[in-house]
Design an enzyme around this catalytic site. Structure first.
Site, PDB file in Angstrom:
ATOM      1  N   CYS A   1       0.792  -1.217  -0.199  1.00 46.29           N
ATOM      2  CA  CYS A   1       0.185  -0.384   0.126  1.00 46.29           C
ATOM      3  C   CYS A   1       0.772   1.083   0.018  1.00 46.29           C
ATOM      4  O   CYS A   1       2.218   0.520   0.417  1.00 46.29           O
ATOM      5  CB  CYS A   1      -1.176  -0.004   1.201  1.00 46.29           C
ATOM      6  SG  CYS A   1      -1.939   1.284   1.472  1.00 46.29           S
ATOM      7  N   GLY A   2       0.099   2.379  -0.708  1.00 43.58           N
ATOM      8  CA  GLY A   2       1.032   3.769  -0.932  1.00 43.58           C
ATOM      9  C   GLY A   2       1.839   3.822   1.214  1.00 43.58           C
ATOM     10  O   GLY A   2       2.242   4.656   1.200  1.00 43.58           O
TER      11      GLY A   2
END
Length: 161
Positions: free
Chosen positions: A36-37
């Site tokens: 995930c970012g």
């Protein structure tokens, strides 16, 4: 009245995380993902754990693949990723659902306590449980673990007796 201390979580190592064993201590629960970012927040969470654990704070990561299939790994893969990339030493639950029909009971309780807006809408929502076992505060993914707002909330939870 039900509190967070009434719940257990399956642990990443195959055992159980009994929140009742943490009764009287503040807990920060975070739904996590490895792809995930926001994944670099593991670094900030580990820093919080290192700094505040001596004051009673426990951080628990709850990996979830509910958002964008960003946690596809097995327990072994998740543990290896977290240790190798972020030196994570705080407790990690097994990959679990934090929304939908199979939501963990703890996350159902969090949604009841915090209301509709407190339900995780993405990875790295953070839930601060006070010493009384109640939801004290919650933070969206954009709130960095190192943020002033989060540190103030944690320090209040630690000092609350």
């Amino acid at each position: 009245m039900t509190t967070a201390y009434d719940f257990t979580l399956p642990s990443l190592d195959g055992g159980t995380i009994d929140l009742g064993a943490l009764r009287g201590k503040p807990i920060l629960i975070v739904n996590t993902a490895s792809k995930c970012g926001f994944t670099p927040q593991f670094e900030g969470l580990q820093a919080l754990w290192s700094f505040y654990r001596g004051n009673g704070l426990t951080i628990i990561g709850v990996p979830s693949n509910d958002f964008g299939n960003q946690e596809p790994g097995t327990s072994t893969e998740i543990a290896t990723f977290c240790a190798r990339n972020y030196s994570v030493t705080f407790p990690m639950a097994a990959r679990s659902h934090v929304r939908g029909a199979d939501t963990l009971p703890l996350f159902r309780w969090i949604a009841q306590q915090g209301g509709l807006m407190a339900r995780p809408r993405w990875n790295f929502y953070k839930y601060l449980i006070g010493r009384d076992g109640r939801l004290a505060n919650w933070f969206v993914s954009l709130t960095s673990p190192e943020s002033h707002r989060m540190r103030v909330a944690i320090e209040r939870a630690i000092l609350d007796t």
